[in-house]
Design a protein around this motif. Structure first.
Motif, mmCIF file in Angstrom:
data_model
loop_
_atom_site.group_PDB
_atom_site.id
_atom_site.type_symbol
_atom_site.label_atom_id
_atom_site.label_comp_id
_atom_site.label_asym_id
_atom_site.label_seq_id
_atom_site.Cartn_x
_atom_site.Cartn_y
_atom_site.Cartn_z
ATOM 1 N N LEU A 215 -3.762 2.176 8.645
ATOM 2 C CA LEU A 215 -2.593 1.561 9.279
ATOM 3 C C LEU A 215 -1.434 1.372 8.302
ATOM 4 O O LEU A 215 -0.383 0.854 8.687
ATOM 5 N N THR A 216 -1.633 1.789 7.065
ATOM 6 C CA THR A 216 -0.617 1.620 6.025
ATOM 7 C C THR A 216 -0.022 2.974 5.652
ATOM 8 O O THR A 216 -0.754 3.952 5.500
ATOM 9 N N PRO A 217 1.293 3.053 5.486
ATOM 10 C CA PRO A 217 1.938 4.318 5.106
ATOM 11 C C PRO A 217 1.580 4.756 3.690
ATOM 12 O O PRO A 217 2.364 4.610 2.759
ATOM 13 N N VAL A 218 0.371 5.280 3.541
ATOM 14 C CA VAL A 218 -0.061 5.839 2.266
ATOM 15 C C VAL A 218 0.001 7.358 2.342
ATOM 16 O O VAL A 218 0.655 8.009 1.527
ATOM 17 N N MET A 219 -0.686 7.928 3.337
ATOM 18 C CA MET A 219 -0.671 9.383 3.526
ATOM 19 C C MET A 219 0.421 9.821 4.495
ATOM 20 O O MET A 219 0.746 11.001 4.550
ATOM 21 N N ASN A 235 3.418 -4.717 8.449
ATOM 22 C CA ASN A 235 2.244 -4.516 7.597
ATOM 23 C C ASN A 235 2.573 -4.972 6.176
ATOM 24 O O ASN A 235 3.374 -4.342 5.488
ATOM 25 N N PRO A 236 1.974 -6.061 5.695
ATOM 26 C CA PRO A 236 2.304 -6.540 4.338
ATOM 27 C C PRO A 236 1.914 -5.549 3.250
ATOM 28 O O PRO A 236 2.565 -5.499 2.200
ATOM 29 N N ASN A 238 2.241 -2.366 3.340
ATOM 30 C CA ASN A 238 3.338 -1.404 3.250
ATOM 31 C C ASN A 238 4.424 -1.911 2.314
ATOM 32 O O ASN A 238 4.956 -1.162 1.481
ATOM 33 N N HIS A 239 4.755 -3.185 2.410
ATOM 34 C CA HIS A 239 5.825 -3.747 1.584
ATOM 35 C C HIS A 239 5.393 -3.856 0.123
ATOM 36 O O HIS A 239 6.206 -3.642 -0.785
ATOM 37 N N LEU A 240 4.124 -4.175 -0.115
ATOM 38 C CA LEU A 240 3.627 -4.248 -1.491
ATOM 39 C C LEU A 240 3.644 -2.867 -2.161
ATOM 40 O O LEU A 240 3.926 -2.751 -3.354
ATOM 41 N N ILE A 241 3.336 -1.840 -1.387
ATOM 42 C CA ILE A 241 3.388 -0.482 -1.932
ATOM 43 C C ILE A 241 4.833 -0.044 -2.142
ATOM 44 O O ILE A 241 5.168 0.603 -3.151
ATOM 45 N N GLU A 242 5.706 -0.434 -1.232
ATOM 46 C CA GLU A 242 7.098 0.024 -1.273
ATOM 47 C C GLU A 242 7.845 -0.512 -2.487
ATOM 48 O O GLU A 242 8.717 0.182 -3.028
ATOM 49 N N ILE A 243 7.547 -1.739 -2.933
ATOM 50 C CA ILE A 243 8.269 -2.284 -4.095
ATOM 51 C C ILE A 243 7.880 -1.558 -5.384
ATOM 52 O O ILE A 243 8.559 -1.705 -6.408
ATOM 53 N N ILE A 244 6.809 -0.772 -5.339
ATOM 54 C CA ILE A 244 6.435 0.069 -6.483
ATOM 55 C C ILE A 244 6.907 1.499 -6.261
ATOM 56 O O ILE A 244 7.432 2.144 -7.177
ATOM 57 N N ARG A 245 6.765 1.987 -5.040
ATOM 58 C CA ARG A 245 7.060 3.391 -4.767
ATOM 59 C C ARG A 245 8.555 3.677 -4.773
ATOM 60 O O ARG A 245 8.990 4.704 -5.323
ATOM 61 N N ALA A 246 9.357 2.800 -4.181
ATOM 62 C CA ALA A 246 10.797 3.047 -4.094
ATOM 63 C C ALA A 246 11.466 3.124 -5.471
ATOM 64 O O ALA A 246 12.256 4.042 -5.714
ATOM 65 N N PRO A 247 11.192 2.211 -6.410
ATOM 66 C CA PRO A 247 11.819 2.341 -7.734
ATOM 67 C C PRO A 247 11.430 3.614 -8.475
ATOM 68 O O PRO A 247 12.247 4.190 -9.199
ATOM 69 N N ILE A 248 10.175 4.060 -8.305
ATOM 70 C CA ILE A 248 9.749 5.270 -9.012
ATOM 71 C C ILE A 248 10.383 6.512 -8.404
ATOM 72 O O ILE A 248 10.883 7.392 -9.120
ATOM 73 N N LEU A 249 10.382 6.598 -7.073
ATOM 74 C CA LEU A 249 10.929 7.777 -6.403
ATOM 75 C C LEU A 249 12.457 7.783 -6.386
ATOM 76 O O LEU A 249 13.060 8.818 -6.110
#
Length: 287
Positions: A215-219, A235-236, A238-249
């Motif tokens: 249920l989380t936007p991983v794949m 989905n919490p 999703n937000h925890l992943i996004e604060i790491i993924r957005a700065p890197i990408l």
């Protein structure tokens, strides 16, 4: 001259001894009300214990923690090439997206599952030595953060290999990792206390995270849901992943994931503090 130096040094030595005695007394006399603060401040304890756990886990291993990195890299490579075709994504864009999501999700899920066992695994220590319960949780979080820091640079290098460049937003990775770590701490405290009292909570948490992965936007991306994108918005994970993924990408930094993540810290530590105040002294009897 030597006599003068002796008396000059003596007050400083006495002050240091008194400070150490006061620190030790504060360490032993903590209660549920200040357990979390005392445990977080004892960095010299949980940093050393967490590093010891890593050395023991990978003792006599050539690659050590990099075995986890190698496993993640193989999984990302296989899933990336397969799902990029299934979802119609460019491999150069999809592989870094998937890699960061997988690495961060593994940290979140592993910290939650090991958090369930944090108090139980440290049962013998808790029964013999009075130390903040939070120290055992921080030890577990630090251990998993070190493994995360082994894997994340590999994914970043993979992104650079595909022609992407790092931007100034990459600096937001530092506060992002701090927020991720704090969320893992409160969840470890909450799950650790609950699982010490009710052992059935552990498999429930494990099953919830298995379902949560899909249920989380991983794949997949949240935009793929179109009108059902609200599933990702609430989905919490999703937000925890996004604060790491957005700065890197280097994708546009949205305020919503950061607000969600900070709100989780506030609510999570409020719940952890409540459980500490109510049940901190009972944990040793549950183990």
């Amino acid at each position: 001259m030597a006599e003068t130096d002796k008396f000059a040094v003596q007050p400083h030595a006495d002050a240091t001894s008194q400070q150490q005695a006061h620190s030790l007394e504060h360490w032993r006399s903590h209660t549920g009300r200040n357990d979390i603060i005392t445990g977080l401040r004892a960095m010299h304890v949980w940093l050393a214990l967490g590093w010891h756990d890593i050395r023991q886990r990978y003792r006599r291993s050539v690659l050590g923690p990099f075995w986890f990195t190698l496993t993640t890299l193989v999984m990302v490579g296989v899933l990336g090439f397969m799902y990029s075709e299934l979802l119609g994504q460019e491999i150069s864009d999809y592989l870094p997206y998937l890699g960061i999501g997988m690495v961060v999700w593994q940290f979140i899920s592993t910290a939650a599952n090991e958090g369930c066992n944090a108090m139980i695994g440290a049962g013998s220590t808790i029964k013999q030595i009075r130390m903040p319960l939070t120290t055992h949780v921080c030890r577990m979080v630090w251990r998993n953060l070190v493994i995360l820091l082994h894997s994340l640079p590999v994914v970043v290098l993979l992104m650079v290999f595909f022609g992407h460049s790092l931007t100034l937003e990459f600096l937001l990775l530092v506060p992002g990792l701090l927020i991720l770590m704090l969320n893992a701490v409160w969840s470890g405290i909450v799950f650790g206390i609950l699982c010490a009292r009710y052992r059935d909570v552990m498999p429930i948490i494990g099953n919830l995270f298995q379902v949560g992965f899909f249920l989380t936007p991983v794949m997949w991306r949240a935009s793929d849901l179109k009108e059902r994108a609200w599933i990702a918005d609430i989905n919490p994970f999703n937000h925890l992943i996004e604060i790491i993924r957005a700065p890197i990408l280097g994708t546009p930094i949205m305020l919503e994931p950061w607000l969600w993540s900070l709100a989780l810290i506030f609510l999570g530590f409020a719940a952890a503090h409540y459980l500490m105040v109510r049940f901190r002294e009972r944990v040793a009897y549950w183990l």
